[in-house]
Design a protein around this motif. Structure first.
Motif, PDB file in Angstrom:
ATOM      1  N   TYR A  33      10.701   6.393   2.897  1.00 22.69           N
ATOM      2  CA  TYR A  33      10.008   7.131   1.863  1.00 22.69           C
ATOM      3  C   TYR A  33       9.011   6.216   1.155  1.00 22.69           C
ATOM      4  O   TYR A  33       9.030   4.990   1.308  1.00 22.69           O
ATOM      5  CB  TYR A  33      10.996   7.721   0.844  1.00 22.69           C
ATOM      6  CG  TYR A  33      11.829   6.688   0.123  1.00 22.69           C
ATOM      7  CD1 TYR A  33      11.373   6.065  -1.036  1.00 22.69           C
ATOM      8  CD2 TYR A  33      13.100   6.338   0.599  1.00 22.69           C
ATOM      9  CE1 TYR A  33      12.130   5.121  -1.700  1.00 22.69           C
ATOM     10  CE2 TYR A  33      13.874   5.393  -0.053  1.00 22.69           C
ATOM     11  CZ  TYR A  33      13.383   4.785  -1.208  1.00 22.69           C
ATOM     12  OH  TYR A  33      14.143   3.843  -1.854  1.00 22.69           O
ATOM     13  N   LEU A  34       8.153   6.843   0.368  1.00 25.02           N
ATOM     14  CA  LEU A  34       7.249   6.126  -0.511  1.00 25.02           C
ATOM     15  C   LEU A  34       7.715   6.330  -1.951  1.00 25.02           C
ATOM     16  O   LEU A  34       8.279   7.375  -2.285  1.00 25.02           O
ATOM     17  CB  LEU A  34       5.820   6.659  -0.363  1.00 25.02           C
ATOM     18  CG  LEU A  34       5.183   6.613   1.025  1.00 25.02           C
ATOM     19  CD1 LEU A  34       3.827   7.314   0.999  1.00 25.02           C
ATOM     20  CD2 LEU A  34       5.033   5.192   1.524  1.00 25.02           C
ATOM     21  N   LYS A  35       7.475   5.359  -2.790  1.00 24.00           N
ATOM     22  CA  LYS A  35       7.697   5.523  -4.216  1.00 24.00           C
ATOM     23  C   LYS A  35       6.437   6.177  -4.796  1.00 24.00           C
ATOM     24  O   LYS A  35       5.322   5.699  -4.584  1.00 24.00           O
ATOM     25  CB  LYS A  35       7.933   4.174  -4.889  1.00 24.00           C
ATOM     26  CG  LYS A  35       9.358   3.652  -4.750  1.00 24.00           C
ATOM     27  CD  LYS A  35      10.302   4.466  -5.619  1.00 24.00           C
ATOM     28  CE  LYS A  35      11.708   3.874  -5.619  1.00 24.00           C
ATOM     29  NZ  LYS A  35      12.636   4.696  -6.436  1.00 24.00           N
ATOM     30  N   ALA A  36       6.608   7.282  -5.532  1.00 23.62           N
ATOM     31  CA  ALA A  36       5.459   8.027  -6.030  1.00 23.62           C
ATOM     32  C   ALA A  36       5.585   8.279  -7.527  1.00 23.62           C
ATOM     33  O   ALA A  36       6.687   8.404  -8.071  1.00 23.62           O
ATOM     34  CB  ALA A  36       5.315   9.345  -5.285  1.00 23.62           C
ATOM     35  N   PHE A  90       1.220   5.776  -5.354  1.00 21.70           N
ATOM     36  CA  PHE A  90       2.403   5.586  -4.514  1.00 21.70           C
ATOM     37  C   PHE A  90       2.301   4.259  -3.773  1.00 21.70           C
ATOM     38  O   PHE A  90       1.218   3.664  -3.660  1.00 21.70           O
ATOM     39  CB  PHE A  90       2.565   6.744  -3.531  1.00 21.70           C
ATOM     40  CG  PHE A  90       1.341   7.074  -2.715  1.00 21.70           C
ATOM     41  CD1 PHE A  90       1.136   6.505  -1.464  1.00 21.70           C
ATOM     42  CD2 PHE A  90       0.386   7.973  -3.190  1.00 21.70           C
ATOM     43  CE1 PHE A  90       0.024   6.808  -0.703  1.00 21.70           C
ATOM     44  CE2 PHE A  90      -0.737   8.289  -2.436  1.00 21.70           C
ATOM     45  CZ  PHE A  90      -0.916   7.699  -1.191  1.00 21.70           C
ATOM     46  N   PHE A  91       3.450   3.778  -3.269  1.00 26.87           N
ATOM     47  CA  PHE A  91       3.491   2.558  -2.459  1.00 26.87           C
ATOM     48  C   PHE A  91       4.711   2.603  -1.554  1.00 26.87           C
ATOM     49  O   PHE A  91       5.661   3.368  -1.776  1.00 26.87           O
ATOM     50  CB  PHE A  91       3.515   1.299  -3.340  1.00 26.87           C
ATOM     51  CG  PHE A  91       4.760   1.122  -4.169  1.00 26.87           C
ATOM     52  CD1 PHE A  91       5.871   0.432  -3.668  1.00 26.87           C
ATOM     53  CD2 PHE A  91       4.823   1.619  -5.463  1.00 26.87           C
ATOM     54  CE1 PHE A  91       7.012   0.258  -4.437  1.00 26.87           C
ATOM     55  CE2 PHE A  91       5.952   1.446  -6.235  1.00 26.87           C
ATOM     56  CZ  PHE A  91       7.061   0.759  -5.721  1.00 26.87           C
ATOM     57  N   ASP A  92       4.666   1.791  -0.503  1.00 30.31           N
ATOM     58  CA  ASP A  92       5.769   1.672   0.445  1.00 30.31           C
ATOM     59  C   ASP A  92       6.708   0.575  -0.069  1.00 30.31           C
ATOM     60  O   ASP A  92       6.331  -0.599  -0.095  1.00 30.31           O
ATOM     61  CB  ASP A  92       5.225   1.321   1.830  1.00 30.31           C
ATOM     62  CG  ASP A  92       6.312   1.307   2.902  1.00 30.31           C
ATOM     63  OD1 ASP A  92       7.503   1.231   2.541  1.00 30.31           O
ATOM     64  OD2 ASP A  92       5.961   1.366   4.099  1.00 30.31           O
ATOM     65  N   PRO A  93       7.928   0.904  -0.491  1.00 29.81           N
ATOM     66  CA  PRO A  93       8.831  -0.102  -1.058  1.00 29.81           C
ATOM     67  C   PRO A  93       9.248  -1.181  -0.066  1.00 29.81           C
ATOM     68  O   PRO A  93       9.751  -2.233  -0.477  1.00 29.81           O
ATOM     69  CB  PRO A  93      10.028   0.726  -1.525  1.00 29.81           C
ATOM     70  CG  PRO A  93       9.986   1.965  -0.704  1.00 29.81           C
ATOM     71  CD  PRO A  93       8.532   2.239  -0.468  1.00 29.81           C
ATOM     72  N   GLU A  94       9.056  -0.949   1.230  1.00 32.98           N
ATOM     73  CA  GLU A  94       9.380  -1.968   2.225  1.00 32.98           C
ATOM     74  C   GLU A  94       8.278  -3.020   2.336  1.00 32.98           C
ATOM     75  O   GLU A  94       8.478  -4.077   2.928  1.00 32.98           O
ATOM     76  CB  GLU A  94       9.602  -1.312   3.593  1.00 32.98           C
ATOM     77  CG  GLU A  94      10.809  -0.375   3.633  1.00 32.98           C
ATOM     78  CD  GLU A  94      11.004   0.224   5.020  1.00 32.98           C
ATOM     79  OE1 GLU A  94      10.235  -0.152   5.933  1.00 32.98           O
ATOM     80  OE2 GLU A  94      11.904   1.065   5.197  1.00 32.98           O
ATOM     81  N   LYS A  95       7.091  -2.704   1.750  1.00 36.86           N
ATOM     82  CA  LYS A  95       5.968  -3.625   1.892  1.00 36.86           C
ATOM     83  C   LYS A  95       5.401  -4.090   0.552  1.00 36.86           C
ATOM     84  O   LYS A  95       4.626  -5.038   0.502  1.00 36.86           O
ATOM     85  CB  LYS A  95       4.847  -2.964   2.700  1.00 36.86           C
ATOM     86  CG  LYS A  95       5.253  -2.567   4.111  1.00 36.86           C
ATOM     87  CD  LYS A  95       4.103  -1.884   4.840  1.00 36.86           C
ATOM     88  CE  LYS A  95       4.514  -1.468   6.251  1.00 36.86           C
ATOM     89  NZ  LYS A  95       3.395  -0.773   6.954  1.00 36.86           N
ATOM     90  N   SER A  96       5.746  -3.402  -0.530  1.00 41.00           N
ATOM     91  CA  SER A  96       5.153  -3.742  -1.815  1.00 41.00           C
ATOM     92  C   SER A  96       6.112  -3.373  -2.942  1.00 41.00           C
ATOM     93  O   SER A  96       7.066  -2.612  -2.748  1.00 41.00           O
ATOM     94  CB  SER A  96       3.823  -3.005  -1.988  1.00 41.00           C
ATOM     95  OG  SER A  96       3.261  -3.263  -3.239  1.00 41.00           O
ATOM     96  N   SER A  97       5.826  -3.893  -4.107  1.00 45.93           N
ATOM     97  CA  SER A  97       6.609  -3.562  -5.296  1.00 45.93           C
ATOM     98  C   SER A  97       5.719  -3.012  -6.402  1.00 45.93           C
ATOM     99  O   SER A  97       6.168  -2.853  -7.534  1.00 45.93           O
ATOM    100  CB  SER A  97       7.358  -4.807  -5.799  1.00 45.93           C
ATOM    101  OG  SER A  97       6.431  -5.845  -6.103  1.00 45.93           O
ATOM    102  N   THR A  98       4.467  -2.766  -6.079  1.00 44.93           N
ATOM    103  CA  THR A  98       3.536  -2.225  -7.066  1.00 44.93           C
ATOM    104  C   THR A  98       2.659  -1.164  -6.412  1.00 44.93           C
ATOM    105  O   THR A  98       2.612  -1.050  -5.183  1.00 44.93           O
ATOM    106  CB  THR A  98       2.656  -3.340  -7.650  1.00 44.93           C
ATOM    107  OG1 THR A  98       1.867  -2.797  -8.718  1.00 44.93           O
ATOM    108  CG2 THR A  98       1.714  -3.918  -6.596  1.00 44.93           C
TER     109      THR A  98
END
Length: 735
Positions: free
Chosen positions: A185-188, A243-251
């Motif tokens: 999932y993505l964080k949105a 949104f961002f991909d939590p597996e690749k970024s934290s922001t």
């Protein structure tokens, strides 16, 4: 917040508290009366009769009334309470119409345009829009600013925006795996300057919440059936979705803006709320085409206007070049047209600035024609133009949709509706109609408030597809994203067609208002608001003489929009009245010829009055999808009128005559998308421009005569196979 937006919000809030059962008041302003009439018409549309067989019985007997009944048939209402409700609404409508009629004076009206313009202030129906992502690169925050997504929440009683995560995912669990830790999932985060409404929680344990911030895990839809839906309160003007991909970024790495459409385009507000009050002068015009033009009483028809210029687009290159010229300000090189170069140089250095561009067609194909138009539209989208495209779902192939998807990348101000009929409880169709009914309007409209001379409208029979401009089959080996007709990827036959471009600020504006009203229709019932109200007023002899003389001074034009199973089949009544107005000559080109019983009766009456009727059609339709059944359908129409109408067959076996031109008495012309078969009058959306002007009629009459010269007169009945005859009888209304 600017003054216009403040006033708009105030009016929307005020009218939302209005009681629809309020009593007539002599203290009302004229604009309030017009608004109330439209409220009543929308309410009455719930009770309109949409049974074509009943309308046929009425339309076949015009002698019972000078004006056949409109879409509402009071006699079919059985419920006493409903009947009483309708009587109250009709009585109130009549009161307001009479009040307007008593105050408005024909001598103060030039004959062009509306008596005056009103404003519709109610919110409309319900709507759900979708914002989807298929490629992360298109939404990177560090890229140049992209156009915002225009929110339409102020225009609807209920407006929902759905966010779909359609990114491709590899090596993911199956959709039924509900373990959050194993699903990608993505964080949105959606943050707005006013409250939004969203659902929070899981399944039955969730509830509706309100706030300015909504954070959630945005799952990939191809492995999870998650549906993220959000509604917006009237205070929302601006939002930011990140949104961002939590597996690749934290922001936050990706996102886009959402802005209230009323802030992005004030022209959109004006056009979608416009009401034109059309004068309907009554008097002794005689029984002729002039009387038909002035005294008609149809909804979804613009008031009489003039146009500055008409360009004949009979020649395919001229047709294509004029579209490019109107959209870019510079011509399309002939060599690029001849070589079918989809990446031909388009010069936008002189391009006008448009507020809104409208495109509707039966096709929007992945070929030279489609790519050139798409590239021109994308340029304007990049400048902030609101672009709206209406095409049928059933005619669009995967490649076709990819062209429109490319057009929308980074351009949320480009919105596409795939027209698709939905079954309802209104007895206006069956399951087969879901596949049969299509959008058949062919319109390209450019509207500019800052440059009125740039406004244009192109209409006629051509669809956005190479087969309407190239007689030889295109080959696109070098362009894998285009249809390679030459390799047999799709059937190809040349459609010998016709269309015109009309220029004139007021006329173009009124037609665009009409089409935007259709855009905002109720998706379930297809109800939509007419942009005109007709008010009757008696005209004296001097006024009648002035209106009769007006077409000799300037061309007059009206535009009609038809959604037959919603509007009471008014297009059929329009044709019947038009045919009944003919006095000497009726010329018609149509590729499909099987008139309804009522229209056939009108043709018979014309012949009995001594009217010379000539029809150009086509029998052999190979390459048109269903040639054998379509050919026999035409044969049935030909056999029905063979004894009293001159019918000509298009004889070029390498093309299909596809023009839809109607010229009556060398005075009245109708250029449209309408075929003279039952499908056009019963099922499909149609539109056309009605022109009262002798020089224009002479020019279009010459076009019809040129078509006739390329055919042969049919003198003997055509044979129809018994199988097809049985099928045609079984599906009578479909052909």
């Amino acid at each position: 917040m600017n003054l216009f937006v403040i006033c708009f919000i105030f009016l929307m809030t005020l009218t939302s508290c209005t009681n629809i059962q309020r009593s007539p008041s002599s203290e009302m302003f004229d604009s309030d009366r017009v608004h109330r009439i439209q409220e009543i018409d929308l309410e009455l549309s719930k009770f309109w009769n949409n049974d074509w067989t009943v309308r046929q019985q009425i339309f076949q007997n015009p002698s019972s009334s000078n004006t056949p009944p409109g879409p509402f048939d009071f006699n079919l209402v059985k419920d006493p309470q409903t009947r009483s409700q309708i009587e109250i609404l009709l009585s109130e409508r009549k009161f307001h119409a009479n009040q307007l009629s008593s105050k408005l004076q024909l001598r103060e009206w030039s004959g062009l345009g509306p008596w005056f313009e009103g404003t519709f202030r109610n919110r409309l129906f319900a709507k759900e829009e979708v914002m989807e992502i298929k490629n992360l690169e298109d939404f990177e925050l560090n890229k140049l600013p992209r156009n915002p997504f225009p929110l339409e929440h102020r225009f609807y009683e209920s407006y929902t925006l759905r966010f779909d995560n359609l990114l491709p995912v590899e090596n993911t669990p199956l959709a039924q795996d509900q373990d959050e830790r194993r699903q990608k999932y993505l964080k949105a985060r959606l943050e707005c300057d006013g409250d939004i409404i969203y659902k929070s929680g899981f399944l039955f344990f969730g509830g509706e919440r309100t706030g300015q911030v909504y954070e959630f895990n945005w799952y990939y839809n191809n492995v999870n059936a998650q549906k993220v839906r959000v509604q917006f309160t009237p205070r929302v003007n601006h939002c930011q979705f990140k949104f961002f991909d939590p597996e690749k970024s934290s922001t936050w790495t990706h996102g886009f803006e959402l802005i209230d459409l009323s802030r992005v385009s004030t022209e959109w507000i004006k056009l979608t709320n416009q009401i034109d009050i059309c004068a309907r002068p009554q008097g002794d015009f005689g029984n002729n085409v002039t009387s038909f033009f002035w005294q008609q009483d149809y909804s979804f028809t613009t008031c009489p206007q003039s146009f500055d210029k008409m360009v004949n687009l009979r020649d395919p290159y001229i047709s294509m070049n004029q579209k490019v010229l109107s959209l870019t300000g510079s011509p399309l090189q002939r060599k690029d047209f001849n070589s079918k170069n989809p990446m031909a140089h388009l010069d936008f250095s002189k391009a006008p600035r448009f507020d809104i561009i409208w495109v509707s067609s039966l096709n929007f194909s992945a070929d030279f024609y489609g790519m050139i138009i798409a590239r021109a539209l994308r340029y304007h989208a990049e400048q902030g133009t609101q672009v709206r495209i209406l095409v049928p779902e059933v005619t669009m192939t995967k490649k076709d949709k990819q062209i429109l998807e490319w057009l929308q990348v980074g351009m949320p101000n480009v919105k596409v509706q795939y027209y698709k009929y939905r079954l309802s409880d209104r007895a206006d169709g069956g399951w087969l109609d879901k596949f049969h009914r299509v959008n058949h309007t062919k319109l390209i409209i450019g509207h500019s408030s800052s440059n009125p001379k740039a406004n244009f409208l192109i209409t006629g029979g051509r669809n956005i597809r190479d087969s309407y401009i190239f007689s030889d089959t295109p080959v696109y080996k070098a362009y894998k994203y285009l249809k390679n007709y030459g390799a047999g990827e799709e059937d190809y036959i040349y459609y010998d067609d016709f269309e015109v471009e009309l220029r004139g600020y007021s006329f173009v504006k009124s037609v665009l208002s009409q089409m935007l009203s259709f855009w905002t229709r109720d998706p379930e019932t297809q109800r939509f608001r007419s942009t005109n109200v007709n008010i009757t007023r008696e005209a004296d002899s001097d006024q009648i003489a002035r209106l009769r003389a007006l077409p000799s001074q300037t061309p007059l034009v009206r535009h009609i929009m038809s959604l037959p199973y919603f509007d009471g089949y008014q297009l059929e009544r329009f044709y019947i009245d038009m045919f009944d107005s003919a006095q000497s000559e009726l010329l018609l080109t149509t590729p499909y010829f099987r008139p309804s019983v009522a229209i056939s009766a009108a043709l018979d009456r014309a012949v009995q009055r001594g009217v010379k009727v000539k029809v150009m059609t086509r029998i052999h339709l190979a390459g048109d999808g269903t040639p054998q059944i379509a050919e026999d359908v035409n044969k049935e129409g030909i056999n029905r009128h063979l004894q009293n109408v001159e019918i000509y067959e298009w004889t070029n076996d390498k093309s299909i005559m596809h023009a839809k031109i109607l010229v009556i008495d060398r005075k009245l012309s109708f250029i449209s998308s309408v075929n003279l078969n039952r499908r056009s009058f019963i099922h499909d959306t149609e539109s056309g421009a009605l022109i009262l002007h002798e020089p224009t009629a002479e020019e279009l009459r010459n076009e019809v005569m040129n078509f006739l010269k390329q055919g042969r007169r049919i003198t003997q009945r055509e044979r129809i196979s018994w199988i097809n005859s049985t099928l045609i009888d079984w599906g009578d209304s479909y052909f």
